[in-house]
Design an enzyme around this catalytic site. Structure first.
Site, PDB file in Angstrom:
ATOM      1  N   CYS A 154     -40.649  10.078  29.250  1.00  0.00           N
ATOM      2  CA  CYS A 154     -40.836   9.143  30.370  1.00  0.00           C
ATOM      3  C   CYS A 154     -39.685   8.160  30.523  1.00  0.00           C
ATOM      4  O   CYS A 154     -39.839   7.103  31.144  1.00  0.00           O
ATOM      5  CB  CYS A 154     -42.147   8.388  30.197  1.00  0.00           C
ATOM      6  SG  CYS A 154     -43.595   9.468  30.126  1.00  0.00           S
ATOM      7  N   CYS A 168     -46.356   0.434  30.649  1.00  0.00           N
ATOM      8  CA  CYS A 168     -47.148   1.291  29.761  1.00  0.00           C
ATOM      9  C   CYS A 168     -48.584   0.796  29.662  1.00  0.00           C
ATOM     10  O   CYS A 168     -49.491   1.574  29.399  1.00  0.00           O
ATOM     11  CB  CYS A 168     -46.520   1.349  28.372  1.00  0.00           C
ATOM     12  SG  CYS A 168     -46.560  -0.202  27.454  1.00  0.00           S
TER      13      CYS A 168
END
Length: 280
Positions: free
Chosen positions: A217, A240
């Protein structure tokens, strides 16, 4: 600490001595303060019940250097998703050797292979919020369950979602005081400090990665106004999840969690979620 099942965060704050009024007072006091002053105040107030969390970015390197330089016995930890870059682990080793410290590894309950077996492969592509929840949000909650405060390297100019960051905040999920000593600092100030003192840093920063997280990511970025634009690129996600709830709590959305740009979990559910404490 307060009763962990109490759903009234204002009550929790009052019981721990950090009412909204107290937080406002502290933020006014520290708005122009040097990070050292904030760190020393935190250590005087919380002692070893205050911990520093780092992802080994520039802000984290700065804070580790200042904590060690000031002789503060603050435990330092990182969330090891087991999906980090090799360069990140190498930097961890360099920092441990340079400062003669042990950085605590906080692990998820499931290994990546176990997660794939249970939830399917490459969950970060199909459901990145759930992947972050299992590998970062919940392990952090478990680790902080017996702590009173945690220090982060969050800065206001890192991204749009962080512009309202306060120096001293209440974390409604983990029920701890959250300290952001570098909230008012710029990227340039942090890097000037690192380069002037020849501190170690992740070499991926020299390859176009301003913000570095998990391998799947994280991509290079060229947005000068958003250091985190290479994270979850082309996804409707910017965080996150470990900082989402304080951001929402500051906006008065303390009962609902984040509904855009990331997680949508209700933090009351998170607070009552029991799980094995995954720390080493």
């Amino acid at each position: 600490m307060s009763n962990k099942t109490d759903d009234n965060s204002n009550v929790i704050q009052l019981e721990t001595g950090f009412s909204p009024e107290r937080l406002q007072e502290l933020n006014a006091r520290f708005e122009g303060a040097h990070p050292d002053e904030i760190l020393k105040w935190g250590f005087q107030y919380f002692g070893s019940d205050m911990v520093l969390g780092t992802g080994f970015g520039p802000s984290g390197v700065y804070l580790i250097d200042r904590i060690v330089s000031e002789g503060l016995s603050v435990p330092i930890f990182y969330l090891d998703t087991q999906l980090l870059f090799d360069e990140t682990y190498t930097l961890r080793d360099q920092l441990e050797e340079r400062y003669d410290i042990d950085i605590i590894q906080v692990l998820p309950e499931l290994t990546p292979d176990q997660q794939a077996e249970k939830h399917g492969g490459e969950l970060w592509k199909r459901d990145p919020d759930n992947c972050c929840y299992m590998r970062k949000v919940l392990p952090l909650k478990n680790f902080l369950s017996d702590k009173k405060a945690w220090i982060t390297g969050v800065r206001r100019n890192q991204s749009e979602t962080r512009q309202k960051t306060e120096i001293i905040e209440w974390d409604p999920v983990n029920e701890v005081v959250k300290m952001n000593p570098l909230a008012t600092w710029t990227n340039e100030q942090v890097w000037d400090y690192i380069l002037e003192r020849d501190l170690p840093y992740n070499p991926l920063h020299d390859d176009g990665y301003p913000s570095i997280g998990c391998i799947p990511c994280t991509q290079p970025a060229n947005n000068d106004f958003d250091e985190r634009s290479g994270r979850w690129k082309d996804m409707d996600k910017t965080e996150c999840g470990i900082h989402i709830y304080t951001q929402e709590y500051q906006k008065g959305n303390g009962k609902s969690g984040k509904e855009n740009n990331g997680l949508s979990y209700d933090y009351k559910i998170l607070r009552s979620n029991s799980s094995t404490n995954s720390k080493e």
